[in-house]
Design a protein around this motif. Structure first.
Motif, PDB file in Angstrom:
ATOM      1  N   GLY A  34       9.293  -7.336 -10.874  1.00 27.19           N
ATOM      2  CA  GLY A  34       8.184  -6.485 -11.276  1.00 27.19           C
ATOM      3  C   GLY A  34       6.991  -6.555 -10.337  1.00 27.19           C
ATOM      4  O   GLY A  34       5.942  -6.002 -10.625  1.00 27.19           O
ATOM      5  N   THR A  35       7.108  -7.296  -9.218  1.00 28.62           N
ATOM      6  CA  THR A  35       6.001  -7.437  -8.282  1.00 28.62           C
ATOM      7  C   THR A  35       6.399  -6.861  -6.939  1.00 28.62           C
ATOM      8  O   THR A  35       7.455  -7.186  -6.408  1.00 28.62           O
ATOM      9  CB  THR A  35       5.632  -8.925  -8.103  1.00 28.62           C
ATOM     10  N   SER A  36       5.560  -6.012  -6.358  1.00 27.14           N
ATOM     11  CA  SER A  36       5.897  -5.416  -5.067  1.00 27.14           C
ATOM     12  C   SER A  36       5.698  -6.444  -3.961  1.00 27.14           C
ATOM     13  O   SER A  36       4.883  -7.368  -4.065  1.00 27.14           O
ATOM     14  CB  SER A  36       5.024  -4.184  -4.807  1.00 27.14           C
ATOM     15  N   LEU A  38       4.288  -6.059  -1.241  1.00 27.99           N
ATOM     16  CA  LEU A  38       2.961  -5.910  -0.638  1.00 27.99           C
ATOM     17  C   LEU A  38       1.948  -6.880  -1.236  1.00 27.99           C
ATOM     18  O   LEU A  38       0.954  -7.211  -0.603  1.00 27.99           O
ATOM     19  CB  LEU A  38       2.473  -4.468  -0.829  1.00 27.99           C
ATOM     20  N   LYS A  39       2.210  -7.346  -2.466  1.00 23.44           N
ATOM     21  CA  LYS A  39       1.309  -8.318  -3.089  1.00 23.44           C
ATOM     22  C   LYS A  39       1.583  -9.733  -2.586  1.00 23.44           C
ATOM     23  O   LYS A  39       0.791 -10.638  -2.839  1.00 23.44           O
ATOM     24  CB  LYS A  39       1.466  -8.266  -4.609  1.00 23.44           C
ATOM     25  N   LYS A  40       2.703  -9.907  -1.896  1.00 19.64           N
ATOM     26  CA  LYS A  40       3.069 -11.225  -1.395  1.00 19.64           C
ATOM     27  C   LYS A  40       2.922 -11.338   0.120  1.00 19.64           C
ATOM     28  O   LYS A  40       2.823 -12.429   0.660  1.00 19.64           O
ATOM     29  CB  LYS A  40       4.532 -11.532  -1.754  1.00 19.64           C
ATOM     30  N   MET A  41       2.939 -10.190   0.803  1.00 15.48           N
ATOM     31  CA  MET A  41       3.018 -10.228   2.259  1.00 15.48           C
ATOM     32  C   MET A  41       2.168  -9.127   2.885  1.00 15.48           C
ATOM     33  O   MET A  41       2.188  -7.986   2.437  1.00 15.48           O
ATOM     34  CB  MET A  41       4.493 -10.057   2.666  1.00 15.48           C
ATOM     35  N   GLU A  42       1.403  -9.477   3.910  1.00 16.72           N
ATOM     36  CA  GLU A  42       0.698  -8.478   4.712  1.00 16.72           C
ATOM     37  C   GLU A  42       1.668  -7.931   5.757  1.00 16.72           C
ATOM     38  O   GLU A  42       2.356  -8.703   6.430  1.00 16.72           O
ATOM     39  CB  GLU A  42      -0.511  -9.096   5.406  1.00 16.72           C
ATOM     40  N   ILE A  43       1.732  -6.626   5.884  1.00 19.77           N
ATOM     41  CA  ILE A  43       2.681  -5.979   6.801  1.00 19.77           C
ATOM     42  C   ILE A  43       1.925  -5.008   7.688  1.00 19.77           C
ATOM     43  O   ILE A  43       1.118  -4.215   7.196  1.00 19.77           O
ATOM     44  CB  ILE A  43       3.773  -5.223   6.028  1.00 19.77           C
ATOM     45  N   SER A  44       2.179  -5.055   8.984  1.00 20.70           N
ATOM     46  CA  SER A  44       1.567  -4.086   9.894  1.00 20.70           C
ATOM     47  C   SER A  44       2.496  -3.816  11.076  1.00 20.70           C
ATOM     48  O   SER A  44       3.331  -4.665  11.426  1.00 20.70           O
ATOM     49  CB  SER A  44       0.217  -4.600  10.405  1.00 20.70           C
ATOM     50  N   PRO A 106      19.988   5.998  -4.859  1.00 20.91           N
ATOM     51  CA  PRO A 106      20.061   7.469  -4.898  1.00 20.91           C
ATOM     52  C   PRO A 106      19.044   8.110  -5.835  1.00 20.91           C
ATOM     53  O   PRO A 106      18.749   9.292  -5.695  1.00 20.91           O
ATOM     54  CB  PRO A 106      21.494   7.728  -5.378  1.00 20.91           C
ATOM     55  N   PHE A 107      18.517   7.350  -6.784  1.00 20.07           N
ATOM     56  CA  PHE A 107      17.573   7.886  -7.778  1.00 20.07           C
ATOM     57  C   PHE A 107      16.119   7.798  -7.304  1.00 20.07           C
ATOM     58  O   PHE A 107      15.208   8.222  -8.012  1.00 20.07           O
ATOM     59  CB  PHE A 107      17.713   7.123  -9.105  1.00 20.07           C
ATOM     60  N   VAL A 108      15.890   7.257  -6.096  1.00 15.32           N
ATOM     61  CA  VAL A 108      14.522   7.052  -5.594  1.00 15.32           C
ATOM     62  C   VAL A 108      14.150   8.140  -4.589  1.00 15.32           C
ATOM     63  O   VAL A 108      14.963   8.518  -3.745  1.00 15.32           O
ATOM     64  CB  VAL A 108      14.395   5.658  -4.935  1.00 15.32           C
ATOM     65  N   VAL A 109      12.919   8.639  -4.700  1.00 17.10           N
ATOM     66  CA  VAL A 109      12.371   9.545  -3.683  1.00 17.10           C
ATOM     67  C   VAL A 109      11.942   8.639  -2.527  1.00 17.10           C
ATOM     68  O   VAL A 109      10.808   8.160  -2.468  1.00 17.10           O
ATOM     69  CB  VAL A 109      11.179  10.352  -4.221  1.00 17.10           C
ATOM     70  N   VAL A 110      12.869   8.380  -1.606  1.00 20.78           N
ATOM     71  CA  VAL A 110      12.643   7.390  -0.545  1.00 20.78           C
ATOM     72  C   VAL A 110      11.570   7.898   0.423  1.00 20.78           C
ATOM     73  O   VAL A 110      11.647   9.031   0.896  1.00 20.78           O
ATOM     74  CB  VAL A 110      13.956   7.107   0.218  1.00 20.78           C
ATOM     75  N   PRO A 111      10.555   7.077   0.721  1.00 18.58           N
ATOM     76  CA  PRO A 111       9.500   7.503   1.652  1.00 18.58           C
ATOM     77  C   PRO A 111      10.090   7.958   2.980  1.00 18.58           C
ATOM     78  O   PRO A 111      11.055   7.367   3.473  1.00 18.58           O
ATOM     79  CB  PRO A 111       8.654   6.235   1.821  1.00 18.58           C
ATOM     80  N   PRO A 112       9.540   9.019   3.569  1.00 16.27           N
ATOM     81  CA  PRO A 112      10.079   9.530   4.838  1.00 16.27           C
ATOM     82  C   PRO A 112       9.523   8.780   6.038  1.00 16.27           C
ATOM     83  O   PRO A 112       8.476   8.132   5.957  1.00 16.27           O
ATOM     84  CB  PRO A 112       9.591  10.985   4.842  1.00 16.27           C
ATOM     85  N   SER A 151       5.480  -1.280  -1.362  1.00 22.63           N
ATOM     86  CA  SER A 151       4.735  -1.150  -2.616  1.00 22.63           C
ATOM     87  C   SER A 151       5.563  -0.474  -3.707  1.00 22.63           C
ATOM     88  O   SER A 151       5.100  -0.340  -4.843  1.00 22.63           O
ATOM     89  CB  SER A 151       3.452  -0.337  -2.382  1.00 22.63           C
ATOM     90  N   HIS A 152       6.799  -0.049  -3.374  1.00 22.96           N
ATOM     91  CA  HIS A 152       7.646   0.629  -4.357  1.00 22.96           C
ATOM     92  C   HIS A 152       8.256  -0.389  -5.321  1.00 22.96           C
ATOM     93  O   HIS A 152       8.750  -1.436  -4.881  1.00 22.96           O
ATOM     94  CB  HIS A 152       8.751   1.420  -3.655  1.00 22.96           C
ATOM     95  N   PRO A 153       8.269  -0.102  -6.615  1.00 17.92           N
ATOM     96  CA  PRO A 153       8.767  -1.083  -7.592  1.00 17.92           C
ATOM     97  C   PRO A 153      10.223  -1.492  -7.399  1.00 17.92           C
ATOM     98  O   PRO A 153      10.592  -2.612  -7.734  1.00 17.92           O
ATOM     99  CB  PRO A 153       8.568  -0.385  -8.946  1.00 17.92           C
TER     100      PRO A 153
END
Length: 434
Positions: A34-36, A38-44, A106-112, A151-153
């Protein structure tokens, strides 16, 4: 979702974890349920670098790699500021990651991903995918892609995605070991096959139509913006001609010379500012392009629902056919024209033993068919439930992002117009002092 021991760690994917991998995941604070991430890791994506090497057919090629940096959020918040872990990835590896996510979820609107080659560009902008400005905008787009996934669940807790961020070597092999390509190929063939769902879900049909319209509207908006950028560039550069003329005029005037020279400097500065303005505009255009590609991701989810529904209907149709065959065999009556019926008339009826064997085989097939229908029904219901939750999440995100982008674009245009007014007010003051 597979649980890794009692530590409440969620790892989603197509491969099983070895004990050592589980231990590494725990050490690296893998995502909790239940935790993304992004709350655990900085990404760049910190920088891009042009390299030269040999491709698969042993030919020299120039390509771009992108530096991904990650660090634990806890360490950064405590002020330790450790050196981030880093690795290099090519654009093709980002494509591989996204293809894996498309098949696995398949059920996710995957980011482009950001565009591979520049589209909807105004004439002074380079369409070369090695152009430094384009590479920089793509770097920003790739970072945005990673942040969207992180950040996606559901996507954020995928093991393959985590390895993409943390393991430079062996990552590709791990992806291919999942066997996702076989699924991707079969799904691709099915999606492009000519099939028609008898009872389509109205909500998904409407959403697919919305995706078509959203893509058409944004495409049109981007074309209009490109034409406006061309005209804006021309208007600003004409002010450079004002500057040249005022400067030349000042050389032959004694009393008015200083005022004309100052007005010319204002015009030159105004003309030169267009490059920064249009570069800023490109970032707003990239935000619109993201949702241009998001529209296709939305339609992909709708098409996958069609496929799921189609597979259910085919299973029901096959089961109905088997039950009809059983009834015909048991009663000895043929309700519809068939090759079997014609054969019976020409060569006589089957023996009781043959009929009993066929009945037994049909009973087995019907049991299997009923299980398959139940399984397909469950899959379809689960897909609808999961997909609709994600579509609602996407719609909320879309409304927020596009509203913010359009407001920022309007503010930028207002600011630009105010600068133009200020330039002419400054010129007016110069003329007043002459």
């Amino acid at each position: 979702m597979a649980d890794s021991g009692s530590e409440d760690i969620a790892v989603i994917g197509n491969t099983d974890l070895t004990p050592s991998e589980s231990e590494n995941n725990l050490k690296n604070t893998m995502v909790e349920k239940g935790t993304s991430l992004l709350k655990k890791m900085e990404i760049s994506v910190a920088e891009a670098e042009k390299r030269t090497g040999k491709n698969a057919v042993n030919m020299q090629e120039t390509y771009t790699v992108y530096l991904i940096e990650t660090r634990p959020v806890d360490a950064a918040s405590e002020g330790n500021n450790p050196v981030p872990d880093s690795l290099w990835r090519r654009y093709s590896e980002f494509e591989l990651l996204r293809n894996y996510l498309l098949v696995t979820y398949p059920f996710v609107v995957v980011p482009p991903l950001p565009e591979k080659r520049a589209e909807f560009v105004w004439h002074k902008l380079s369409a070369d995918n090695m152009d430094p400005d384009f590479v920089e905008r793509r770097r920003v787009g790739l970072e945005n892609f990673l942040l969207r996934v992180a950040s996606h669940p559901a996507l954020s807790s995928d093991k393959i995605f985590y390895l993409f961020l943390t393991e430079e070597n062996g990552w590709k092999e791990t992806v291919f070991e999942t066997g996702f390509q076989a699924k991707a190929d079969s799904r691709l063939k099915a999606l492009h096959a000519t099939f028609r769902v008898k009872n389509p879900d109205k909500r998904f049909a409407e959403m697919k139509h919305y995706g078509d319209e959203l893509q058409a509207v944004i495409s049109q908006l981007l074309r209009v913006r490109a034409r406006a950028a061309d005209r804006l560039y021309g208007v600003y550069k004409v002010h450079g001609n004002y500057g040249r003329v005022f400067s030349e005029w000042s050389a032959i005037e004694k009393e008015m010379g200083d005022g004309l020279q100052s007005a010319g400097h204002h015009m030159d500065a105004y003309a030169a500012s267009v490059d920064d303005i249009l570069e800023e505009e490109e970032h707003y255009a990239d935000q619109l392009k993201e949702y241009l590609f998001y529209a296709d991701a939305l339609r992909t989810v709708c098409r996958k629902h069609e496929l799921t529904q189609y597979e259910l209907e085919m299973a029901v149709q096959d089961l109905t056919s088997k039950k009809q065959q059983r009834e015909e065999l048991a009663t000895g009556t043929i309700r519809t024209f068939s090759l079997k019926g014609m054969t019976s008339k020409l060569f006589g009826q089957e023996t009781p033993e043959q009929r009993e064997a066929k009945l037994k085989m049909l009973e087995t097939q019907i049991e299997e068919g009923e299980e398959l229908v139940k399984e397909r029904n469950s899959e379809c219901d689960e897909f609808v439930k999961s997909a609709w939750v994600d579509i609602e999440r996407f719609k909320e995100q879309k409304d927020h992002d596009l509203r913010e982008a359009l407001i920022s674009y309007a503010i930028m245009q207002i600011s630009m117009c105010k600068k133009g007014i200020q330039v002419w007010n400054n010129a007016k003051e110069c003329f007043n002092k002459m």
